[in-house]
Design a protein around this motif. Structure first.
Motif, PDB file in Angstrom:
ATOM      1  N   UNK A   5       0.801  -1.221   0.000  1.00  0.00           N
ATOM      2  CA  UNK A   5       0.000   0.000   0.000  1.00  0.00           C
ATOM      3  C   UNK A   5       0.837   1.276   0.000  1.00  0.00           C
ATOM      4  N   UNK A   6       1.942   1.295   0.753  1.00  0.00           N
ATOM      5  CA  UNK A   6       2.702   2.528   0.918  1.00  0.00           C
ATOM      6  C   UNK A   6       3.958   2.587   0.045  1.00  0.00           C
ATOM      7  N   UNK A  56       6.133   3.752   7.186  1.00  0.00           N
ATOM      8  CA  UNK A  56       7.439   3.552   7.801  1.00  0.00           C
ATOM      9  C   UNK A  56       8.488   4.108   6.836  1.00  0.00           C
ATOM     10  N   UNK A  57       8.574   5.424   6.771  1.00  0.00           N
ATOM     11  CA  UNK A  57       9.486   6.111   5.870  1.00  0.00           C
ATOM     12  C   UNK A  57      10.236   7.185   6.649  1.00  0.00           C
ATOM     13  N   UNK A  58      11.431   7.594   6.164  1.00  0.00           N
ATOM     14  CA  UNK A  58      12.226   8.584   6.900  1.00  0.00           C
ATOM     15  C   UNK A  58      11.478   9.868   7.234  1.00  0.00           C
ATOM     16  N   UNK A  79       9.553   9.523  10.305  1.00  0.00           N
ATOM     17  CA  UNK A  79      10.475   9.449  11.441  1.00  0.00           C
ATOM     18  C   UNK A  79      10.056   8.484  12.553  1.00  0.00           C
ATOM     19  N   UNK A  80       9.546   7.288  12.229  1.00  0.00           N
ATOM     20  CA  UNK A  80       9.142   6.359  13.300  1.00  0.00           C
ATOM     21  C   UNK A  80      10.307   5.876  14.155  1.00  0.00           C
ATOM     22  N   UNK A  81      11.531   5.920  13.604  1.00  0.00           N
ATOM     23  CA  UNK A  81      12.703   5.493  14.359  1.00  0.00           C
ATOM     24  C   UNK A  81      12.886   6.329  15.630  1.00  0.00           C
ATOM     25  N   UNK A 107       1.926   0.103  10.276  1.00  0.00           N
ATOM     26  CA  UNK A 107       2.167   0.667   8.955  1.00  0.00           C
ATOM     27  C   UNK A 107       3.027  -0.227   8.095  1.00  0.00           C
ATOM     28  N   UNK A 108       3.542   0.337   7.013  1.00  0.00           N
ATOM     29  CA  UNK A 108       4.436  -0.345   6.093  1.00  0.00           C
ATOM     30  C   UNK A 108       5.378   0.678   5.488  1.00  0.00           C
TER      31      UNK A 108
END
Length: 378
Positions: free
Chosen positions: A66-67, A209-211, A214-216, A239-240
């Motif tokens: 999806x993402x 889940x992309x930079x 910022x989930x990190x 997410x993905x």
């Protein structure tokens, strides 16, 4: 001319994509209900697509999830859109969802067909995921797109101000994001049924889940919380994206497995259950347009802890509907999470304030703004 369709171009359209795609689909449905003929050209997932009352051309179905968003996929969309145009008749106007790549190809087709071009900017097409804005090449491309446009919409004031710093925009205004009405309906039903929401159990992140999202940073904040000796509350990341593997590895490396879960995206119905059990929504993005998930969570009385950056700062009244923290600061995020988790009354007051603030944001209201700005469509 009025019987010709409004041609809608979008690199993402449900079931693919996130908030920008969902907003576009809901707006298209509302316009269609108002007898505005339209047709959508987009990409799709490998599996079967959801049905819509208007025509949706899936020019390719190469997305694995999806993402998934990358340059090859965007280039493929641009090329296939241009190819499809050679087989299609002139539309009434072109409506591009985001400037890159849809706005770029939309501008070319608007020039070819000599029709008006409208753009709706959601975030990454303007800031490229950077708090200080896009680089020089992207700014040049944006100015080229704006030069031939009839009107440019932006989902938030801070995003429009950032774009104005790149160069002149012929005509611009705010067309805000809005939550899916299903969330408000579900929240109202749960309230009428007096569903118990006092047993909230976790912090929630829901998105790509992309930079840029910022989930990190959430894992870094969780590690700081844990190292301080206080009891770490559960955290669910749903997410993905390209960081999925790295997030799972970091959870293990930091010893956060008992507290942090990495989960796949879920349906809107399942998201309602997730919102109902959340202390707060975590929005640690480096930059946004206007984070639609914040609006969806607000329907369930969920406040937000978000970074003080473009887009996010428009959606939060710090201390009233949620809490801000310094962009990219795990220390400040950890402090905000600890404060909010320890005071149920504050969480409840913020959640109720968030719900009140976002009550008027609907697809119908967005359609009113859209049509009022574009005389030739009425």
């Amino acid at each position: 001319m009025k019987d010709k369709p409004l041609l809608v171009l979008s690199h993402e359209f449900p079931p693919a994509g996130g908030g920008a795609g969902r907003n576009l689909a809901l707006l298209c449905e509302e316009l269609y209900r108002r007898n505005i003929p339209l047709e959508v050209w987009t990409t799709g997932l490998k599996e079967e697509d959801a049905g819509f009352p208007f025509r949706v051309r899936r020019l390719s179905k190469g997305r694995k999830h999806r993402f998934e968003t990358n340059f090859p996929k965007m280039a493929q969309f641009l090329i296939r859109t241009l190819a499809q145009a050679t087989l299609s008749s002139r539309p009434r106007a072109i409506f591009s969802n985001m400037a890159l790549p849809a706005g770029l190809v939309g501008g070319l087709l608007a020039s070819y067909w000599q029709v008006p071009h409208i753009i709706w900017h959601h975030g990454s097409d303007v800031h490229a995921g950077m708090p200080k804005g896009a680089g020089i090449i992207q700014r040049v491309l944006l100015r080229l797109v704006w030069r031939g446009s009839e009107h440019a919409f932006f989902v938030s004031e801070s995003l429009m101000q950032m774009a104005a710093g790149y160069g002149e925009i012929p005509s611009a205004s705010i067309l805000p994001s809005f939550p899916d009405p299903r969330y408000a309906q579900t929240a109202a039903r749960m309230k009428s049924e007096k569903t118990d929401s006092h047993g909230r159990k976790y912090f929630l992140f829901a998105g790509r889940f992309e930079p840029v999202k910022n989930p990190m940073l959430i894992l870094e904040a969780a590690a700081l919380w844990k190292s301080g000796g206080e009891e770490l509350r559960p955290i669910r990341l749903v997410g993905q994206g390209s960081l999925s593997g790295e997030l799972r590895k970091k959870v293990k490396d930091l010893g956060l497995e008992p507290f942090v879960s990495i989960e796949d995206p879920v349906s809107p119905e399942a998201m309602s259950d997730l919102f109902l059990g959340a202390y707060a929504l975590l929005a640690p993005s480096r930059a946004e347009g206007l984070y639609t998930t914040i609006l969806e969570a607000a329907a369930f009385g969920v406040p937000v802890i978000g970074s003080r950056t473009v887009g996010i700062q428009d959606a939060i009244e710090s201390g009233i509907t949620g809490a801000h923290f310094q962009e990219n600061s795990p220390e400040e995020l950890a402090k905000a999470m600890i404060r909010l988790s320890s005071d149920e009354n504050v969480r409840k007051e913020m959640g109720e304030a968030a719900a009140r603030k976002n009550t008027g944001l609907t697809p119908a209201q967005a359609a009113d703004v859209f049509l009022a700005s574009l005389d030739f469509l009425r």
